[in-house]
Write an enzyme that holds these catalytic residues in place. Structure first.
Site, short mmCIF file in Angstrom:
data_model
loop_
_atom_site.label_atom_id
_atom_site.label_comp_id
_atom_site.label_asym_id
_atom_site.label_seq_id
_atom_site.Cartn_x
_atom_site.Cartn_y
_atom_site.Cartn_z
CB THR A 9 -0.92 0.04 1.24
OG1 THR A 9 -1.84 1.12 1.12
CG2 THR A 9 -0.15 0.22 2.54
CG ASN A 11 -4.22 4.56 2.90
OD1 ASN A 11 -3.92 5.16 3.94
ND2 ASN A 11 -5.46 4.47 2.46
CB ALA A 12 0.28 7.75 5.11
N GLY A 13 -2.35 6.17 6.11
CA GLY A 13 -3.27 5.88 7.21
C GLY A 13 -3.32 4.38 7.52
CG ASP A 72 -10.17 -6.14 -2.57
OD1 ASP A 72 -9.97 -4.93 -2.80
OD2 ASP A 72 -11.06 -6.79 -3.12
CG PHE A 167 -11.71 5.87 4.20
CD1 PHE A 167 -11.33 5.25 5.37
CD2 PHE A 167 -11.83 5.09 3.05
CE1 PHE A 167 -11.07 3.88 5.41
CE2 PHE A 167 -11.56 3.72 3.07
CZ PHE A 167 -11.18 3.13 4.27
N GLY A 168 -14.61 6.84 2.86
CA GLY A 168 -15.51 5.92 2.15
C GLY A 168 -16.93 5.97 2.67
NE ARG A 196 -8.43 -1.58 5.62
CZ ARG A 196 -9.50 -0.79 5.60
NH1 ARG A 196 -9.78 0.01 6.59
NH2 ARG A 196 -10.28 -0.78 4.54
P1 IMP Z 1 -9.74 -0.85 -0.77
O1 IMP Z 1 -9.75 -2.26 -0.35
O2 IMP Z 1 -8.88 0.02 0.10
O3 IMP Z 1 -9.50 -0.67 -2.23
O4 IMP Z 1 -11.22 -0.30 -0.47
C1 IMP Z 1 -12.27 -0.46 -1.37
C2 IMP Z 1 -13.40 0.51 -1.07
O5 IMP Z 1 -14.22 -0.05 -0.03
C3 IMP Z 1 -12.96 1.89 -0.56
O6 IMP Z 1 -12.74 2.77 -1.61
C4 IMP Z 1 -14.19 2.30 0.24
O7 IMP Z 1 -15.15 2.83 -0.61
C5 IMP Z 1 -14.70 0.97 0.80
N1 IMP Z 1 -14.15 0.73 2.15
C6 IMP Z 1 -13.25 -0.21 2.52
N2 IMP Z 1 -12.98 -0.14 3.83
C7 IMP Z 1 -13.71 0.90 4.30
C8 IMP Z 1 -13.84 1.49 5.59
O8 IMP Z 1 -13.20 1.12 6.59
N3 IMP Z 1 -14.69 2.53 5.68
C9 IMP Z 1 -15.40 3.00 4.61
N4 IMP Z 1 -15.30 2.52 3.38
C10 IMP Z 1 -14.47 1.44 3.23
#
Ligand code: IMP
Length: 211
Positions: A9, A11-13, A72, A167-168, A196
Site C-alpha cells: 500500500t 496509504n499512510a493511514g 482488499d 473515509f468511504g 480491517r
Molecule cells: P480498498 O480495499 O482500500 O480498495 O477499499 C475499497 C473501497 O471499499 C474503498 O474505496 C471504500 O469505498 C470501501 N471501504 C473499505 N474499507 C472501508 C472502511 O473502513 N470505511 C469506509 N469505506 C471502506
C-alpha cells in the site's frame, strides 16, 4: 530477531494503523519500497479473497524472500444482493463515467459512491438495511499465498450521513454495538471494531504461531 512484513500500500493511514497494531507483537511493518512506481495490479477478481491474493502474489515478486501483505475490502449491503462488494471503490461509475463499475477507468469519489448507495436504498425500510464491511488480507512470499484472513463488521445503512471521521462509506455505516457510525469513531476505536482491524489481528495471531 525482529520479524518484519511489507505492506502492499501507499496509504499512510493504513500503514500507521497496521504498524501500531503490530508493534506489541514485535513485528515491524513498512510499505514495499518504491510501491508507487510498481506496475499496478488490476483488481478484477470476483471476490475480496481473489483480489487480495492477486495483489499479494504479484507484489511479492518485487521483494524476493520477504513476507508481503495485501488487502482488499468493501461494503456488502444485503438488500442489494451484496453490492457494492468488490466494486465498492467504483460504485458511482455509472453516474460519473457512464460505465458499469467493473469497466470503470478509475475510482469514483466517496461522496458520489455514498449518493448511489442512498439512491439504491431509497425504497428499502430501516429494518432491511443490514450491511457489513469486509476486509481480506493475503500474506504471500515469492509469488505464493501462504494464508488469507477475513474480518467483518456488521451494521446498518442510515438514510443520511453522520460524522466526519474516516473515509468511504463510514458516515452511512451505523454500528449498533456502540451506537455510532464508523465516521463518529476515533482512529483507535475504528481499528478496535473495524473489519480491517479484525483481519489484521487474525494475521498477527498467525504470525505469532508460524513465523
Ligand atoms: P480498498 O480495499 O482500500 O480498495 O477499499 C475499497 C473501497 O471499499 C474503498 O474505496 C471504500 O469505498 C470501501 N471501504 C473499505 N474499507 C472501508 C472502511 O473502513 N470505511 C469506509 N469505506 C471502506
Amino acid at each position: 530477531m525482529t520479524r518484519s512484513i511489507l505492506i502492499a500500500t501507499s496509504n499512510a493511514g493504513k500503514l500507521r494503523d497496521f504498524a501500531g497494531a503490530a508493534a506489541p507483537h514485535g513485528i515491524a511493518v513498512a510499505a514495499i519500497p518504491g510501491f508507487a512506481s510498481l506496475p499496478p495490479v488490476v483488481e478484477d477478481g470476483a471476490t475480496f479473497e481473489a483480489n487480495a491474493r492477486k495483489k499479494a502474489e504479484a507484489y511479492s515478486h518485487a521483494v524476493a524472500g520477504q513476507l508481503v501483505l495485501a488487502d482488499d475490502s468493501g461494503l456488502e449491503i444485503d438488500a442489494l444482493n451484496g453490492a457494492p462488494g468488490v466494486h465498492s471503490a467504483r460504485y458511482a461509475a455509472p453516474d460519473l463515467q457512464n460505465k458499469e463499475p467493473h469497466l470503470a477507468d478509475e475510482n469514483t469519489d466517496d461522496e458520489a459512491n455514498n449518493a448511489r448507495v442512498l439512491r439504491e436504498l431509497s425504497a428499502v425500510p430501516a429494518g432491511k438495511r443490514t450491511a457489513r464491511f469486509v476486509c481480506v488480507l493475503a500474506a504471500a512470499r515469492d509469488g505464493i499465498t501462504l494464508a488469507t484472513f477475513r474480518g467483518t463488521a456488521e451494521g446498518v445503512i442510515l438514510s443520511a450521513p453522520r460524522g466526519h471521521n474516516g473515509f468511504g462509506y463510514d458516515p452511512l455505516f451505523y454500528f449498533p454495538q456502540i451506537g455510532k457510525t464508523f465516521a463518529e469513531l476515533s482512529a483507535e476505536e475504528k481499528s478496535r471494531y473495524s473489519h480491517r482491524g479484525a483481519a489484521f489481528r487474525a494475521f498477527l495471531d498467525w504470525c505469532d504461531q508460524t513465523l
